[in-house]
Each structure stands twice: as C-alpha cells, then as structure tokens.
Design a protein around this motif. Sequence first.
Motif, mmCIF file in Angstrom:
data_model
loop_
_atom_site.group_PDB
_atom_site.id
_atom_site.type_symbol
_atom_site.label_atom_id
_atom_site.label_comp_id
_atom_site.label_asym_id
_atom_site.label_seq_id
_atom_site.Cartn_x
_atom_site.Cartn_y
_atom_site.Cartn_z
ATOM 1 N N UNK A 128 46.018 100.837 46.678
ATOM 2 C CA UNK A 128 45.233 99.824 45.982
ATOM 3 C C UNK A 128 43.824 99.770 46.563
ATOM 4 N N UNK A 129 42.827 99.632 45.698
ATOM 5 C CA UNK A 129 41.431 99.541 46.119
ATOM 6 C C UNK A 129 41.297 98.600 47.319
ATOM 7 N N UNK A 130 40.480 98.979 48.297
ATOM 8 C CA UNK A 130 40.407 98.245 49.563
ATOM 9 C C UNK A 130 39.979 96.792 49.377
ATOM 10 N N UNK A 131 38.970 96.558 48.526
ATOM 11 C CA UNK A 131 38.509 95.184 48.333
ATOM 12 C C UNK A 131 39.565 94.349 47.621
ATOM 13 N N UNK A 132 40.196 94.929 46.591
ATOM 14 C CA UNK A 132 41.254 94.223 45.874
ATOM 15 C C UNK A 132 42.395 93.894 46.832
ATOM 16 N N UNK A 133 42.789 94.876 47.642
ATOM 17 C CA UNK A 133 43.895 94.666 48.576
ATOM 18 C C UNK A 133 43.576 93.560 49.576
ATOM 19 N N UNK A 134 42.371 93.577 50.100
ATOM 20 C CA UNK A 134 42.005 92.568 51.092
ATOM 21 C C UNK A 134 41.970 91.174 50.469
ATOM 22 N N UNK A 135 41.366 91.043 49.307
ATOM 23 C CA UNK A 135 41.310 89.743 48.645
ATOM 24 C C UNK A 135 42.713 89.242 48.320
ATOM 25 N N UNK A 136 43.546 90.111 47.759
ATOM 26 C CA UNK A 136 44.903 89.718 47.389
ATOM 27 C C UNK A 136 45.698 89.302 48.612
ATOM 28 N N UNK A 137 45.579 90.077 49.694
ATOM 29 C CA UNK A 137 46.372 89.794 50.880
ATOM 30 C C UNK A 137 45.887 88.548 51.612
ATOM 31 N N UNK A 138 44.583 88.280 51.535
ATOM 32 C CA UNK A 138 44.076 87.041 52.117
ATOM 33 C C UNK A 138 44.699 85.826 51.446
ATOM 34 N N UNK A 139 44.752 85.867 50.119
ATOM 35 C CA UNK A 139 45.360 84.749 49.395
ATOM 36 C C UNK A 139 46.860 84.687 49.641
ATOM 37 N N UNK A 166 51.896 79.352 62.695
ATOM 38 C CA UNK A 166 51.071 80.478 63.161
ATOM 39 C C UNK A 166 51.952 81.603 63.705
ATOM 40 N N UNK A 167 53.024 81.241 64.394
ATOM 41 C CA UNK A 167 53.937 82.248 64.946
ATOM 42 C C UNK A 167 54.646 83.014 63.831
ATOM 43 N N UNK A 168 55.056 82.292 62.782
ATOM 44 C CA UNK A 168 55.749 82.965 61.673
ATOM 45 C C UNK A 168 54.822 83.936 60.943
ATOM 46 N N UNK A 169 53.572 83.570 60.791
ATOM 47 C CA UNK A 169 52.613 84.474 60.151
ATOM 48 C C UNK A 169 52.352 85.678 61.046
ATOM 49 N N UNK A 170 52.154 85.437 62.327
ATOM 50 C CA UNK A 170 51.877 86.533 63.265
ATOM 51 C C UNK A 170 53.006 87.551 63.284
ATOM 52 N N UNK A 171 54.239 87.082 63.119
ATOM 53 C CA UNK A 171 55.396 87.984 63.159
ATOM 54 C C UNK A 171 55.420 88.947 61.986
ATOM 55 N N UNK A 172 54.629 88.693 60.967
ATOM 56 C CA UNK A 172 54.639 89.536 59.767
ATOM 57 C C UNK A 172 53.384 90.413 59.657
ATOM 58 N N UNK A 173 52.621 90.489 60.724
ATOM 59 C CA UNK A 173 51.439 91.361 60.737
ATOM 60 C C UNK A 173 51.865 92.820 60.611
ATOM 61 N N UNK A 174 51.196 93.536 59.712
ATOM 62 C CA UNK A 174 51.494 94.954 59.513
ATOM 63 C C UNK A 174 52.523 95.209 58.436
ATOM 64 N N UNK A 175 53.310 94.206 58.071
ATOM 65 C CA UNK A 175 54.298 94.357 57.007
ATOM 66 C C UNK A 175 53.854 93.524 55.802
ATOM 67 N N UNK A 176 54.023 92.208 55.896
ATOM 68 C CA UNK A 176 53.574 91.335 54.827
ATOM 69 C C UNK A 176 52.042 91.269 54.747
ATOM 70 N N UNK A 177 51.404 91.203 55.926
ATOM 71 C CA UNK A 177 49.972 90.891 55.958
ATOM 72 C C UNK A 177 49.191 91.898 56.790
ATOM 73 N N UNK A 178 47.931 92.080 56.407
ATOM 74 C CA UNK A 178 47.005 92.923 57.163
ATOM 75 C C UNK A 178 46.885 92.389 58.593
ATOM 76 N N UNK A 179 47.060 93.249 59.609
ATOM 77 C CA UNK A 179 46.880 92.781 60.993
ATOM 78 C C UNK A 179 45.511 92.139 61.225
ATOM 79 N N UNK A 180 44.480 92.696 60.592
ATOM 80 C CA UNK A 180 43.137 92.129 60.746
ATOM 81 C C UNK A 180 43.073 90.727 60.164
ATOM 82 N N UNK A 181 43.674 90.516 59.004
ATOM 83 C CA UNK A 181 43.655 89.190 58.390
ATOM 84 C C UNK A 181 44.517 88.192 59.160
ATOM 85 N N UNK A 182 45.603 88.670 59.756
ATOM 86 C CA UNK A 182 46.423 87.799 60.586
ATOM 87 C C UNK A 182 45.627 87.325 61.797
ATOM 88 N N UNK A 183 44.934 88.261 62.450
ATOM 89 C CA UNK A 183 44.101 87.890 63.592
ATOM 90 C C UNK A 183 43.035 86.888 63.178
#
Length: 418
Positions: A128-139, A166-183
């Motif tokens: 998926x296009x990088x900008x689309x992916x980042x916007x979608x994953x942020x939401x 915050x802990x539950x979100x952090x646990x899903x970095x790299x799978x559900x969510x972009x590690x950069x966006x989690x940070x």
Amino acid sequence: MTTGPANSALSADLRYVIYALSDALDLVGIDDLAHGKRVGIMAAECARWQGLDPEEVLFLFDFGLLHDIGVSSTVTHGHLVSEFDWESSQLHCETGYLLLRDFAPLADMALPVRFHHTHWDALLAQGVDAQVARRANQIYLVDRVDALAAPHYADGSLLMQTERIRTEIAARAGTYFSPELVTLFLETSRSESFWLNLEPRSIQSYLNDMRARGRTQRVTLAELKQLATIFSRIVDAKSPFTAEHSLGVARLARFFGERLGVPPARCDQLEIAGLLHDIGKLRVPDEILDKPAKLDERERKMMNAHSFETYQILRLIPGFEEIALWAAYHHEQPGGDGYPFRIDGGRLCLEARILRVADIFQAMAQDRPYRAGLPADAVRSFMEEMRSQGRVDGEVLAVALADMPAAMAAARPGVAAH
C-alpha cells in the motif's frame, strides 16, 4: 401557497459540513456521541508532536472525524468500541471507501478509510502507498486507543488506565501498528493533557479551535447534493426497511415543489432536505428500526426523537438554516399534533408541508421486507384518509392525486401505477 424568497444557488463551507456530519456519524454510538471526535483529536495531537505541517494535522483531524463513515449499524458500532479486533471489521472500511472515492473534496480520504482497520504488517505485505498506509495506520492506532478507553469515560477513571492502554498498544508494534507510530503515540500520550483533551468540555473547545484554524473551502451545489446523497445512503443502509427511502423522498419532494411553483433554487434546497431528513435516525437502535411489530411506548419515544436530532445536526451548517427546519418538521401535522415541536399547521411553510407528504407517500409506495410496496390505488386511498384526518396538507397531496403515475415514478422509479 407560501414559500420563502427565491435564494441564489446554495453553497456552504466544507469545514462546517464535515463537523456537522461527524455529529451524525457519532449518533450511531447512541450513548457515546464522541468516538470520531476523540479519534480526530488524538490523531491531530500525535501529528503536532511529530511536527507535521498544519495541513496534514488538519487532514488527520478531519479523517478521524469521518473515518467511520461506513458505519450506520448500532451493532457494528458496538463491535468497534467493545472489541479490539473482530472478523468483519473490514466491511465498514470498504463501504466507507466506496462512499468517498468519487466525492472530489474528500477523495483523498477514501483509501485511508479503506485500510483503517488493516494491520501494519498486512499493509506492508500488500504494498500500500506509504502515505496512505501511514495515515490509515495512524487512525487505526488511536481508534483502538479509544476502544480501550471507552469503558472508563463515564466514571472518570481514564487517567488510572492510561498506562495499561499504552502497554497494550506497545505490545502490538510491528504487527497491528507501525513501530514508528507506536513510539510517536507513547511519546505524545505521556502527558495528562493528551487524555484530558478527550473529556466532553475539552472536545468542544478543540473543535472550535480546529474550525478557526482551517481554511474556508466552499463546496458547490452539485457537491452538496453529492455529499447529501452519501449520507442518505448511510442512513438508508441502517435498516432493510429504509433502503433508498431518503432518495425517494428527495425525488418526490422536488416533484411536488416544481408542480407547486417553488423557485428552482429552493427546489435544490428542498431536495437536499429530503436526502437528509432522516439523518437523526442514526441514533435509533437497529432493533427498533428493524422491528416489524408495533413499537412500545419507550421505543416510540426513541423513534420520535430522530427528527429533532436531524435539526440539531443540520442547523450548525451556515446556509442550511431553512433546510434544517424543513427536514426537522417532516413529522409535524397540520393540526399541531405532530412531533417533535408540535407546531400548528399555520406556521408550517410550504416546503415543510411538502416533505411531510413526500415522506409518507414514499414509505407507502416502497417495498419493505414484510410487505410489497402498495399499488397506486392503495397509496391514493391511504393518503386521502390521512388528509381527511387532518394529518397531511391537502394542497400538496392534490399534486400527487392529480398525476399518480408521475408521483409513483418519482417516489420509486420502475413502479407501475395501477
């Protein structure tokens, strides 16, 4: 007959339309009317912390407001706020994408809406296009934050739960969510202010600030009709009993208006009012709208509130003042026994009386899951009985009775008048 002045072509500021219609989407929550707003606020705060330009901050805020544009069912909304993930989560994303992709002013949101429940690892695998992916994953990320926080808004315990969230979100970095966006989220949400922005009083202040910062974007009459059609489809999709009802009411209302000499500019407004007249039904629980039997008193009270909800949404759009009233009055009766305002018929303008007749006429002509649409002679008999009881306007109804084939065709194309 009485009409208002022949206004020039209608236009409106897209920002006000977005904010008003986000209120409509949030109605689906019934008792929680701010999910989209909280998602928009969290996305904007993360974008500000990262130092993104103001236009991108505004885009993410608006995207948060409208991300659930494909949701009209209270059952679906229940999944959204009570489960972290579920099997059918993609259905409303695809619906939202199809609604937005051809609407030019908001088309940039279409693909992000499509992917806003897609896991980060799947977005990467699909290319998926990088900008689309980042916007979608942020939401997606802040949407799931709101789902985790939802049980704690009412009792004021949210600040006691933030580290767990915050802990539950952090646990899903790299799978559900972009590690950069989690940070980014973990950095932004360290402060109490991030969470306090989600309280009702803070939400309204935030909305006011964002409205003031956004640039004016006028939308044309054609675009307003297109956007009204989008929202009519959301409302009509809520129940199989109401499929295409709003579209039929809009067509029929315009037909009546033209036959009664309403000026073209006001016919345009009348058509938009018809498309949006039932937008308040988004707050009515599915089980009430879908009930084929008679409603009990509690259910009837809940149903009767929908036209007031319509008024509360539409009146916030500058330029929609009359549209809001016409739409809100579509259950008022000539004798003053309607709802929710109980207005005497002498105070109802022609356009409001037109919507009243169009709403009932179309409902009788339309197929319902429990019955076929009535034929023209049965519709005629029903409407004449309504007139004899003083429940609909005779002047407007006379237009339909004078040309039933044309009225039936406007209410429901393809129906043979017989």
